[in-house]
Scaffold this active site. Structure first.
Site, PDB file in Angstrom:
ATOM      1  CE1 TYR A  67       0.851   5.150  -5.602  1.00 12.25           C
ATOM      2  CE2 TYR A  67       0.637   6.433  -3.579  1.00 12.25           C
ATOM      3  CZ  TYR A  67       1.255   5.432  -4.304  1.00 12.25           C
ATOM      4  OH  TYR A  67       2.276   4.706  -3.730  1.00 12.25           O
TER       5      TYR A  67
ATOM      6  CE  LYS B 119       0.020   1.967  -3.954  1.00  4.72           C
ATOM      7  NZ  LYS B 119       0.534   0.610  -4.229  1.00  4.72           N
TER       8      LYS B 119
ATOM      9  CB  SER C 184      -0.945  -0.015   1.203  1.00  2.00           C
ATOM     10  OG  SER C 184      -1.790   1.122   1.168  1.00  2.00           O
TER      11      SER C 184
END
Length: 331
Positions: free
Chosen positions: A235, A239, A221
């Protein structure tokens, strides 16, 4: 003590001769020496990798010579943390590592191979995989785009009937854009690589692990998976998403002998490169964001966290999200 390439950047900056040399280098490039604050604990040599090709090895060599009356000292022992390989920790195990051609993925594949594991190394960069194979002939390399099912099938075929562990490391960054500016192209590509591809690889290996009654999966992650201000919209979503996938699988497959965990890196010296076209919002916040990172790790330091969780040493750890970020997440 002589300054070497393995002396920390902090040691160079605090030295009467080394400090002006480093400051002078930054002045020539127009960069702010304050950018070095998060990396003061890393060896000077790490600047080569961090520059992603902009700083050649010759520059570091010239700095060392300039600090030592024109010579490079014979003794070049590492300062600070040193990778400590555990012989045989992955002996007899087959481990898939994605993003294995560079950065954290390469460091993880390398360490697993040196610890006796059979590594199936996957990446889209075929030439860099060839370089990895040249260094570690026992590593099996599979080049391909894991957003495509045929590439996933090729990785599973290369692994064969036994898969003991999977490290989903491959990932890309976004353009630091907020939701109102994120394009379909950025969103789709980031989610495909960072979230959908790891899920599909998990889906492919889980039946094999379930049949064996054992297995370990590690999903990388990010600090962006723990907070909202560490990257852009796409992004950050990807994650956060991979943490959800990790925790769900840990609950459902833990009773079947399969451990599923995640590592959330902070700043990494050879981590995911910034995209070539930053959003205007991203460009404005990038410098202060980078200066807020308390420390930057090497790829090998992240690989230490990853390989621990993949190994039998982490036998009682399942569903954990380990913040390997130098303490950033608690600030």
């Amino acid at each position: 003590m002589a300054l070497t390439a393995q002396s920390t950047i902090g040691e160079w900056m605090n030295d009467a001769a080394g400090g002006p040399l480093i400051t002078g280098l930054f002045e020539k490039t127009g960069a702010d020496p304050a950018l070095l604050t998060p990396v003061l604990g890393l060896p000077l040599q790490q600047l080569v990798a961090m520059s992603q090709g902009a700083l050649p090895q010759t520059v570091v060599d010239d700095l060392v010579r300039a600090a030592n009356d024109g010579v490079i000292p014979e003794s070049d022992e590492a300062h600070g943390w040193v990778e400590n390989v555990t012989s045989g920790r992955f002996a007899g195990k087959t481990v898939i590592v994605t993003g294995a051609a560079s950065g954290i993925g390469r460091a993880s594949a390398s360490r697993i191979a040196r610890e006796g594991g059979r590594v199936i190394a996957s990446d889209i960069a075929a030439d860099k995989l060839d370089a990895l194979k040249a260094e570690f002939p026992n590593i099996v390399t599979v080049a391909g785009d894991l957003t495509q099912q045929d590439a996933i099938d090729a990785v599973i075929a290369a692994a064969g009937d036994r898969i003991d562990a999977l490290a989903n490391v491959a990932g890309i960054n976004d353009d630091f854009s907020p939701a109102g500016e994120t394009t379909d192209a950025v969103w789709d590509r980031v989610i495909a690589i960072n979230l959908t591809a790891p899920f599909k690889l998990m889906r492919a290996v889980l039946p094999i692990m379930e049949q064996a009654g054992r297995g370990a999966i590690l999903n990388v992650s990010s600090e962006a998976g723990l907070r909202g201000n560490a990257s852009g919209n796409a992004y950050t979503a990807s994650k956060h998403g991979i943490i959800g996938v990790t925790r769900s699988a840990a609950v459902m497959y833990g009773p079947k002998g399969i451990r599923v965990n995640s590592v959330a890196p902070g700043g990494v010296a050879t981590g995911i490169p910034m995209p070539p076209h930053m959003s205007s919002y991203g460009s404005e916040r990038l410098a202060p964001f980078q200066q807020a990172i308390p420390s930057v790790a090497t790829a090998e330091q992240l690989a230490a966290s990853i390989t621990f969780l993949l190994s039998d040493d982490a036998v009682n750890i399942n569903g954990a999200v380990v913040a390997s970020d130098g303490g950033w997440s608690v600030q």
